[in-house]
Design an enzyme around this catalytic site. Sequence first.
Site, PDB file in Angstrom:
ATOM      1  N   LYS A   1       0.643  -1.250  -0.218  1.00 31.34           N
ATOM      2  CA  LYS A   1       0.041   0.084  -0.025  1.00 31.34           C
ATOM      3  C   LYS A   1       0.890   1.405  -0.072  1.00 31.34           C
ATOM      4  CE  LYS A   1      -3.786   1.819   2.810  1.00 31.34           C
ATOM      5  NZ  LYS A   1      -4.682   1.723   4.188  1.00 31.34           N
TER       6      LYS A   1
ATOM      7  N   SER B   1      -9.577   1.533   3.283  1.00 32.54           N
ATOM      8  CA  SER B   1      -8.944   2.574   2.233  1.00 32.54           C
ATOM      9  C   SER B   1      -7.900   1.552   1.579  1.00 32.54           C
ATOM     10  CB  SER B   1      -8.143   3.376   3.241  1.00 32.54           C
ATOM     11  OG  SER B   1      -7.428   2.850   4.100  1.00 32.54           O
TER      12      SER B   1
ATOM     13  N   SER C   1      -9.767  -0.866   7.352  1.00 36.52           N
ATOM     14  CA  SER C   1      -9.172  -0.780   6.124  1.00 36.52           C
ATOM     15  C   SER C   1      -8.496  -1.903   5.526  1.00 36.52           C
ATOM     16  CB  SER C   1      -8.382   0.303   5.815  1.00 36.52           C
ATOM     17  OG  SER C   1      -9.004   1.774   5.951  1.00 36.52           O
TER      18      SER C   1
END
Length: 472
Positions: free
Chosen positions: A75, A150, A174
Amino acid sequence: MKYSNITEKISLVKNNKISLKENVKYFLSRIDERKNLNAFNFVFADEALHQAEIIEKKIKSGEHGKLAGAVIAIKDVLSYKDHPLTCSSKILSNFIAVYTATAIQKLIDEDAIIIGKTNCDEFAMGSSNENSAFGAVLNPIDESRVPGGSSGGSAVAVAADMCDASLGTDTGGSIRQPAAFCGIFGLKPSYGRVSRFGLTAFASSFDTIGPFAKNVDDIALILNVISGRDDRDSTSVDSESIDYPIIKRQDKKFIIGFPKEYFGDGLDKEIKEKIWSVIEVLKQNDFEVKEISLPMTEYNIATYYILTTAEASSNLARYDGARYGYRSRNSSTLEEMYVNSRSEGFGSEVKRRIMLGTYVLSSGYYDAYYRKAQKVRRLIKEDFDKAFSQVDLIITPTTPSVAFKLGEKSNDPLQMYLSDIYTTSANLAGIPGLNIPIGNNQNGLPIGMQVLAKQFDENKIFQFADILNLAG
Ligand code: GLN
């Protein structure tokens, strides 16, 4: 490519059944074919191919790490030296990382191949991956829907077969929520299990780093590699180690609790039915399954949004255009430069959080909001302590609905925040949670079940997931 987990892939490479370079090429072609999903902010194709050659040799000579040749995406909130680190924000659009996160370094030390950095909500704030300076990420199962957030890009990269596994971060759901929306496994580890060094801080007392994968073996293997005490994160600990391979304990009968507060109004009917059918299977397999109560549940979302915005407003004060990142060019004073850089550099959700956080911390409101929420957080944790004195594991839905449509909640922040209704509690309490994909709804959209355990009891979660797998 046909292999059931990373360990099996290593043995196939060793026995000349597959070539690691071809394997990396395959993933690169998948990334290219499904570019429109927008899962990656940056792809490191040449580096990955180069690493494949080196690691293939290591595997052949038998001197390789536990993740040899595992192709992993990370990420874009995790720092990887000499590579871009944007947090999907304009304010860091030109920033190159100056050090490597401990979790990433540990992957590399075990010979993983880092294939790229994945798209996410700006500074990990969001539940749909629509708040990104790189644009929204699409759900690979239905492109008119969100992948969750997210860590949407990390979930999609795994679900659409662009890598073996990925790392995401979970502050309020997330990892688990996008894993549920995309039909894969995603683990939020216990707070303290994995060093946060090199993770761009959002809400430091909630933030965790964890893996996404298509099977629980890979989740356990990656957690085994990235966990442990790190002097550069004072909250990290050397807890009981992760069993890997997962100890198969078919004879072990865990006591499972399901909290009645997680099955009330607002939960999609098909999700509820699917979880009930899992509970039936558990009962048939002689598990003791009982209803429990977590009475503080109704305060989860409010407590989460007061405390995380407070922490975020402080953590994000460092982005001012002075030393690094985006700087507004049309300012005549220093003060104006700060204001313009922040106004132009941050997206609207991030600004909303900074304002909320500044408000709850301001003198006059501090006691009413921030201090009160701290106390409620303790009560939420005590709910879990009590529950875990009666049961080994807690199962809940991961999300109240399946993946929703792009744009459906973008103008309604409260609705968006409610998609974290079942996941924020684990971050408030510091406990681990795994999303297990348990099938699809009538329209073919994935449904996820969340399994929670006591802090540092990840092994129990893995054993349970393994048993569930065997029970079908
Ligand atoms: N969706 C939640 C939020 O917007 C959780 C985010 C996260 O876990 N990083 O805060």
